[in-house]
Motif scaffolding. Structure first.
Motif, PDB file in Angstrom:
ATOM      1  N   ASP A 134       0.881  -1.170   0.000  1.00 17.67           N
ATOM      2  CA  ASP A 134       0.000   0.000   0.000  1.00 17.67           C
ATOM      3  C   ASP A 134       0.916   1.217   0.000  1.00 17.67           C
ATOM      4  OD1 ASP A 134      -2.656  -1.108   0.098  1.00 17.67           O
ATOM      5  OD2 ASP A 134      -2.118  -1.846   2.090  1.00 17.67           O
ATOM      6  N   THR A 135       0.858   1.987  -1.091  1.00 15.37           N
ATOM      7  CA  THR A 135       1.775   3.125  -1.227  1.00 15.37           C
ATOM      8  C   THR A 135       0.998   4.432  -1.286  1.00 15.37           C
ATOM      9  OG1 THR A 135       1.805   3.247  -3.643  1.00 15.37           O
ATOM     10  CG2 THR A 135       3.242   1.611  -2.626  1.00 15.37           C
ATOM     11  N   ASN A 136       1.666   5.501  -0.906  1.00 16.36           N
ATOM     12  CA  ASN A 136       1.062   6.834  -1.008  1.00 16.36           C
ATOM     13  C   ASN A 136       1.108   7.355  -2.435  1.00 16.36           C
ATOM     14  OD1 ASN A 136       0.625   6.915   1.745  1.00 16.36           O
ATOM     15  ND2 ASN A 136       2.613   7.838   2.173  1.00 16.36           N
ATOM     16  N   THR A 137       2.073   6.874  -3.229  1.00 16.96           N
ATOM     17  CA  THR A 137       2.291   7.452  -4.554  1.00 16.96           C
ATOM     18  C   THR A 137       1.513   6.765  -5.666  1.00 16.96           C
ATOM     19  OG1 THR A 137       4.295   6.103  -4.728  1.00 16.96           O
ATOM     20  CG2 THR A 137       4.564   8.395  -4.030  1.00 16.96           C
ATOM     21  N   VAL A 138       1.385   5.433  -5.609  1.00 18.36           N
ATOM     22  CA  VAL A 138       0.725   4.722  -6.714  1.00 18.36           C
ATOM     23  C   VAL A 138      -0.388   3.789  -6.246  1.00 18.36           C
ATOM     24  CG1 VAL A 138       2.661   4.882  -8.311  1.00 18.36           C
ATOM     25  CG2 VAL A 138       2.542   2.952  -6.745  1.00 18.36           C
ATOM     26  N   GLY A 139      -0.740   3.863  -4.983  1.00 20.31           N
ATOM     27  CA  GLY A 139      -1.835   3.044  -4.477  1.00 20.31           C
ATOM     28  C   GLY A 139      -1.397   1.635  -4.118  1.00 20.31           C
ATOM     29  N   ARG A 140      -2.348   0.733  -4.125  1.00 18.37           N
ATOM     30  CA  ARG A 140      -2.117  -0.667  -3.730  1.00 18.37           C
ATOM     31  C   ARG A 140      -1.599  -1.457  -4.921  1.00 18.37           C
ATOM     32  NH1 ARG A 140      -5.876  -4.733  -0.315  1.00 18.37           N
ATOM     33  NH2 ARG A 140      -4.457  -4.043   1.288  1.00 18.37           N
TER      34      ARG A 140
END
Length: 169
Positions: A134-140
């Motif tokens: 789960d990332t802040n930049t590109v989502g899951r």
């Protein structure tokens, strides 16, 4: 990779543009599904900020599906339901995926094949444990292969399968 410029000239030219611009340098294998595919050509890792960053992409390339998606071939990834949506992402077929990939979304353009011991390396990558990030930049992102990683620890650059550089000979 042996490129099939006589079969998929637009796709090969697209791939070469990414290589020559250096945008594939430092990209990650971001998807691995055992006995199916490994996929790259989308993300890099910024060590200082500990974030995944998409590479700059060009406009889409027209689908040039002709050859079957069999083990060892390299094809373009695209958006479901949009046959002419390929940009930078590519994948290596780890098995004969022709019954599946040749019959959906206009077929997936095969533009090359792995040569030498490349398929062995692809198999090694596919044997890595995968995780959902789960990332802040590109989502899951699901099916993300990581090396020497324990769930819950901070992910570092050495955990990724990274393409340092692609050279065209």
């Amino acid at each position: 990779i042996e490129l099939f410029d006589n079969v998929a000239p637009l796709t090969v030219a697209n791939f070469i543009r990414y290589v020559e611009s250096g945008r594939y340098d430092g990209t990650l294998i971001h998807r691995s599904v055992e006995d199916f595919i490994i996929q790259g050509g989308w993300l890099t890792f910024e060590n200082e900020s500990n974030t995944l960053v998409p590479i700059e992409i060009d406009s889409t390339v027209s689908n040039e599906f002709q050859l079957p998606n069999i083990r060892g071939t390299v094809s373009m990834a695209k958006i479901g339901g949009s046959p002419n949506s390929a940009t930078s992402q590519w994948f290596v077929n780890l098995s004969d995926n022709s019954n599946n990939l040749d019959n959906q979304n206009g077929g997936f353009t095969v533009f090359g094949r792995i040569i030498g011991d490349g398929i062995t390396k692809a198999d090694e990558i596919s044997s890595l444990t995968t995780y959902t990030l789960d990332t802040n930049t590109v989502g899951r992102i699901t099916d993300f292969p990581l090396k020497n990683y324990t769930q819950g620890n901070k992910i570092i650059a050495d955990n990724f399968v990274t393409i340092s550089k692609i050279d065209i000979l």
